[in-house]
Scaffold this active site. Structure first.
Site, PDB file in Angstrom:
ATOM      1  N   HIS A  43      56.332 -58.128  61.344  1.00 58.06           N
ATOM      2  CA  HIS A  43      55.483 -58.198  62.583  1.00 58.06           C
ATOM      3  C   HIS A  43      55.151 -56.448  62.312  1.00 58.06           C
ATOM      4  O   HIS A  43      55.519 -55.710  63.178  1.00 58.06           O
ATOM      5  CB  HIS A  43      56.114 -58.427  63.835  1.00 58.06           C
ATOM      6  CG  HIS A  43      56.720 -59.882  63.766  1.00 58.06           C
ATOM      7  ND1 HIS A  43      56.171 -60.835  63.971  1.00 58.06           N
ATOM      8  CD2 HIS A  43      57.834 -60.162  63.242  1.00 58.06           C
ATOM      9  CE1 HIS A  43      56.805 -62.095  63.755  1.00 58.06           C
ATOM     10  NE2 HIS A  43      57.874 -61.703  63.172  1.00 58.06           N
ATOM     11  N   THR A  44      53.891 -56.123  61.840  1.00 56.45           N
ATOM     12  CA  THR A  44      53.660 -54.871  61.484  1.00 56.45           C
ATOM     13  C   THR A  44      53.339 -54.167  62.972  1.00 56.45           C
ATOM     14  O   THR A  44      53.413 -52.922  63.295  1.00 56.45           O
ATOM     15  CB  THR A  44      52.273 -54.632  60.896  1.00 56.45           C
ATOM     16  OG1 THR A  44      51.052 -55.361  61.409  1.00 56.45           O
ATOM     17  CG2 THR A  44      52.811 -55.050  59.496  1.00 56.45           C
ATOM     18  N   CYS A  45      52.945 -55.037  63.969  1.00 54.31           N
ATOM     19  CA  CYS A  45      52.682 -54.135  65.329  1.00 54.31           C
ATOM     20  C   CYS A  45      54.135 -53.564  65.799  1.00 54.31           C
ATOM     21  O   CYS A  45      54.033 -52.919  66.849  1.00 54.31           O
ATOM     22  CB  CYS A  45      51.975 -55.307  66.280  1.00 54.31           C
ATOM     23  SG  CYS A  45      50.666 -56.308  65.842  1.00 54.31           S
ATOM     24  N   PHE A  46      55.154 -54.150  65.664  1.00 49.59           N
ATOM     25  CA  PHE A  46      56.278 -53.773  66.226  1.00 49.59           C
ATOM     26  C   PHE A  46      57.368 -53.344  65.235  1.00 49.59           C
ATOM     27  O   PHE A  46      58.658 -53.050  65.620  1.00 49.59           O
ATOM     28  CB  PHE A  46      56.965 -54.946  67.131  1.00 49.59           C
ATOM     29  CG  PHE A  46      55.890 -55.702  67.955  1.00 49.59           C
ATOM     30  CD1 PHE A  46      55.526 -55.135  68.993  1.00 49.59           C
ATOM     31  CD2 PHE A  46      55.440 -56.891  67.765  1.00 49.59           C
ATOM     32  CE1 PHE A  46      54.580 -55.858  70.004  1.00 49.59           C
ATOM     33  CE2 PHE A  46      54.509 -57.649  68.412  1.00 49.59           C
ATOM     34  CZ  PHE A  46      54.197 -56.974  69.765  1.00 49.59           C
TER      35      PHE A  46
END
Length: 936
Positions: free
Chosen positions: A902-905
């Protein structure tokens, strides 16, 4: 009858001088005391009194390292160790040498003698004589009897060199009431001039005045080399008295004599002679004996301290010396002087031997006596620094600001309240005077880097020490005076560093500890909303302290404030609006397709207002489900900038050596297209998205208005840079034949060669040895500035349309580069140390242990692919690997499933693999695909 001067009984007097009705004394600590008649101000006390009955300190000269004092009839002089001459008192005939005839009641510097290396003076009733280190003689004042030696009887209001004595090395001078003497030992001759009515000139049988130096007729005087002066033989028949002709029945003229000292009284002259011997050396007024000199500290005196301590367990003599020297700024200012070059101390010459300062304080710190070390500390903190007096500025009084920082206790922050802070206050008070400030600035500009860094290090330590004090209130604005003074000193040295020829890196001023002790966002908010630029005390007033981490926090705070302001107009209605409309108001929303990402972006950005651009950016890829929480935005920037910077558009060209891109001089697209690139780069920084832009460092220098030049050409093309350097280094006579250059640039555009002049008016001008430097400067300027002026201007304006603010200018160019593209400072073990685990995983879990074993065995490129898989970028943020903060959690489905990021996090879903081989296989499968988004 002689009587003791009780007020001077506690002083160690080394010199006494007397005028007609006044007296002066010089002590070994450099203090001058005067007393007697003061009707002309000859006591130098700043006033006129009929009589001063007890010795008074001449405060104007406190701090000056005085070498010699002298009194005339009604005037006085003091000569410093470095040849500065101060005069005061009666000046009717110009005898003070200041160019006028006005009396002075306090010491005034004779600026006309500053570079003459004056070492000794004598005075008559109304005239003055000065002797230089090189043996030259200057006179000034009353000249009515020819006592100035210039061949006239006029008064001289400024010092004038006696031309008739040039070519001779004078070592002694003496002045009577209205006549003068000079001694040249190499000839064994005394010269006299002035009033001669009483025979005081000793030149002719019938006394008369003489206005040019004439040889005194003596007996068989010999020169220092043993030769007999011509005039001596010629005067063998001069009539002698009985006293002259016999000493114990022997004829003294049968012996060769050499002059040792000369003296002048009111209307008399004397020569003290000694029997000549090979080893005989006559007295030399240019040399000060130790017993007649003020004390000084150096490596020799430290050795003497150690010797005294070994001979006397009490150490009284050593302690007396230490107390006398270290409580006196005069003594410290007269210490550590260079052999000859300390003369003419000025803003460009402090005259201090830095190596001697370092060595002396280093040896002093090794003295094994607590009483001596405590004595030095108490003298500096209790006497010298608190009582420092500077009523009249002169460079020699400022030398302590170079030497005292080398005192070893200055590096100990525990003494800050007694030593470093009072010293800081003193320094800041002194530089309130513009002259003193210019002197200290120039001295520190020229000091070696390690000496300059020493002062910076002292006050950085104080700042950290004070910040760590228990109970310190750091609410902004911070009102701690110790912090303020330390910060002001650093501000001063930061300003000096900007003027240094060899600047030290700005990072040397950083105080990383600020981020852990100061609430930087709160300080910034209060600073940015203050009533006036000078109100309050904030750390943001000292931006040079902030390292990359602190600046990033500041930038984040500033961007958050701007984003909040841009989205605040309708914020009260947001809870009542549909989600889609609320998002439209709160964010800058861009929806693009992967197939036409450039066109879609242009269409939407041209419609965005400046206020829209300040909102947080959200990107949506057509046909993809992922909501942009950071990861989608990262890929958007990577894809669009990779596309728009492609040479196929002709907007940029790539340099093969460095793989850097630069603006094309002849673009296919309209210059306004560069605005899009500027906007995108600005949006990336504004939204804290790392993108690997292939621009060189020189772009960021230009964005921050730092100067660019020849050295920056190497960032584009090392080959061009080497060629330009070879032009500068070539010294052959065949320069024009070798290089065959003109002041023109040639470009091939669509198959046609275009010639562009580097400078109007120089078209076709050959490059020669005499103008090659101008050619190289113009070439670099053309490449980096003029050839791309329009293109860059569009880029620059668009970039600052988004990123304009107070904080961006705090960054150094290399920091801004790292903020945008990240770095390659990979610390994979730091990634592991800062990792967090959820939902049953821990550092000791078998799957986690297998994961880190596999990870550390990956090849470097595979590790970078994992970083890109996890975060959307294979670069390390400016805050370092610890800021990546990988979080790993288990996921169901068994080991048949792949890891999901989950690249956003920076969140990694890691199945519980049972074997190391299985984990490696699945992990390598996952990191091959780093583009595209879907809901996991």
């Amino acid at each position: 009858m002689p009587r003791l001067l009780k007020s001077l009984a506690s002083k160690h007097v080394i010199q006494i001088a007397c005028g007609l009705h006044h007296s002066m004394a010089l002590t070994n600590s450099g203090e001058i005391f005067s007393w007697g008649s003061n009707v002309h101000g000859q006591l130098g006390l700043g006033c006129r009194d009929m009589v001063v009955r007890s010795p008074m300190l001449v405060k104007s000269l406190v701090g000056m390292p005085i070498s010699y004092i002298v009194c005339g009839g009604y005037h006085s002089f003091a000569v410093s160790k470095s040849g500065a001459v101060f005069g005061w008192g009666k000046n009717t005939f110009g005898q003070i040498g200041l160019g006028d005839c006005q009396d002075r009641t306090r010491p005034y510097l004779l600026s006309s003698l500053e570079n003459q290396k004056i070492v000794y003076m004598c005075c008559g009733r109304d005239h003055s004589v000065a002797l230089t280190k090189d043996g030259g003689v200057f006179t000034f004042g009353a000249g009515m009897y020819g006592q100035l030696g210039h061949g006239s009887t006029v008064n001289e209001f400024r010092p004038r060199r006696i031309l008739e004595l040039m070519g001779s090395t004078v070592t002694q001078i003496a002045a009577g009431r209205c006549h003068s003497l000079a001694f040249v030992p190499s000839r064994g001759q005394v010269y006299s001039f002035g009033l001669g009515g009483s025979g005081q000139l000793g030149c002719v049988s019938s006394p008369t005045n003489i206005s040019t130096p004439q040889t005194v007729i003596g007996g068989k005087w010999v020169s220092s080399s043993g030769t007999v002066p011509p005039t001596s033989e010629a005067n063998d028949n001069v009539e002698m008295t009985d006293v002259e002709s016999s000493v114990d029945g022997n004829d003294i003229y049968a012996l060769p004599f050499a002059i040792d000292r000369i003296f002048a009284g009111g209307d008399q002259s004397f020569a003290m002679v000694k029997a000549h011997a090979e080893s005989f050396v006559p007295a030399d007024c240019r040399v000060r004996e130790i017993k007649d000199s003020i004390l000084e500290v150096n490596t020799s005196s430290v050795k003497k301290i150690k010797q005294w301590l070994s001979e006397d367990s009490e150490g009284l003599e050593a302690l007396t010396f230490v107390e006398s020297v270290f409580q006196s700024s005069s003594c410290l200012n007269g210490s550590f002087l260079k052999n000859e070059s300390h003369y003419g101390c000025s803003s460009s010459n402090h005259g201090i031997e830095i190596g001697e300062v370092e060595s002396t304080f280093d040896q002093l710190s090794r003295v094994k006596s607590e009483s001596i070390l405590n004595g030095v500390f108490q003298c500096l903190t209790g006497d010298m620094v608190p009582n420092f007096n500077l009523p009249s500025p002169h460079p020699e009084t400022l030398r302590v600001f170079i030497s005292v920082p080398f005192y070893h206790e200055m590096m100990m922050p525990k003494h800050f309240a007694e030593l470093q802070i009072p010293f800081a206050r003193l320094l800041l008070d002194v530089i309130n005077d513009k002259y003193n400030e210019a002197v200290i600035d120039n001295w520190y500009e020229d000091l070696p880097a390690d000496c300059f860094l020493r002062v910076i290090g002292i006050y950085k330590k104080i700042i950290v020490h004070v910040l760590n004090q228990p109970g310190l209130q750091l609410t902004a604005p911070c009102r701690d005076e110790n912090l303020r003074l330390s910060l002001e000193v650093l501000r001063k040295f930061y300003a000096i560093n900007q003027k240094r020829t060899k600047q030290i890196g700005c990072e040397k001023f950083y105080v990383p500890e600020l981020t852990g002790t100061v609430h930087i966002p709160k300080d910034y908010v209060q600073w940015s909303t203050r009533d006036s630029p000078v109100s309050g005390f904030f750390f943001c007033n000292y931006p040079f302290l902030f390292d990359a981490m602190a600046k990033t926090v500041l930038l984040q705070t500033d961007q958050a404030l701007q984003m909040q302001s841009a989205a605040s107009d309708n914020i009260g209605f947001l809870p009542f609006l549909p989600r889609e409309i609320a998002n439209q108001i709160q964010f800058l929303n861009i929806s693009v397709s992967r197939e036409n990402i450039v066109g879609d972006t242009i269409c939407q950005l041209v419609q965005a207002t400046t206020r829209d651009l300040k909102k947080p950016l959200k990107v949506k890829f057509a046909g993809e489900e992922a909501e942009d929480l950071g990861g989608v935005r990262k890929e958007f920037f990577i894809l669009i900038l990779r596309d728009i910077l492609d040479p196929k558009y002709g907007m940029f060209k790539e340099y093969e050596e460095t793989r850097s891109v630069w603006f094309s001089e002849f673009a296919f697209e309209h210059e306004s297209t560069y605005s899009l690139v500027g906007l995108l780069c600005g949006l990336a920084i504004y939204n804290f998205t790392i993108i690997n832009l292939p621009f060189p460092l020189v772009l960021y220098k230009k964005l921050l208005k730092e100067p660019v030049g020849l050295a920056d050409v190497a960032d584009l093309s090392p080959q061009i840079h080497r060629s330009l350097i070879s032009i500068l280094e070539y010294e052959g006579d065949d320069f024009e034949e070798t290089f065959s250059l003109t002041f023109d640039m040639q470009h091939e555009v669509f198959g046609e060669v275009i010639t562009v002049p580097l400078k109007p008016g120089l078209e076709g001008t050959p490059v020669t040895q005499s103008n090659k430097h101008e050619y190289v400067d113009l070439y670099a300027d053309y490449l980096l500035n003029k050839s791309i002026e329009k293109q860059y201007d569009y880029f620059h304006k668009a970039f600052h349309k988004v990123c304009g603010g107070n904080v961006l200018g705090l960054f150094q160019s290399w920091e801004l580069l790292e903020l945008v593209v990240g770095s390659e400072n990979y610390d994979w073990h730091e990634l592991q140390r800062s990792a967090e685990y959820r939902n049953g995983y821990s550092a000791d879990h078998p799957t986690i242990k297998l994961f880190w074993e596999v990870f550390h065995e990956l090849k470097p490129e595979e590790k970078k692919n994992f970083l890109k898989f996890l975060t959307g970028s294979d670069r390390v943020p400016i805050l370092g690997m610890k800021s990546v903060k990988i979080c790993i959690q288990p996921t169901g489905g068994g080991d048949a499933f792949l890891p999901v990021a989950h690249t956003c996090f920076n969140l990694l879903d890691l199945p519980q693999y049972h074997t190391k081989e299985k984990l490696r296989y699945k992990l390598l499968q996952s990191i091959q695909c780093t583009e595209g988004f879907a809901l996991a």
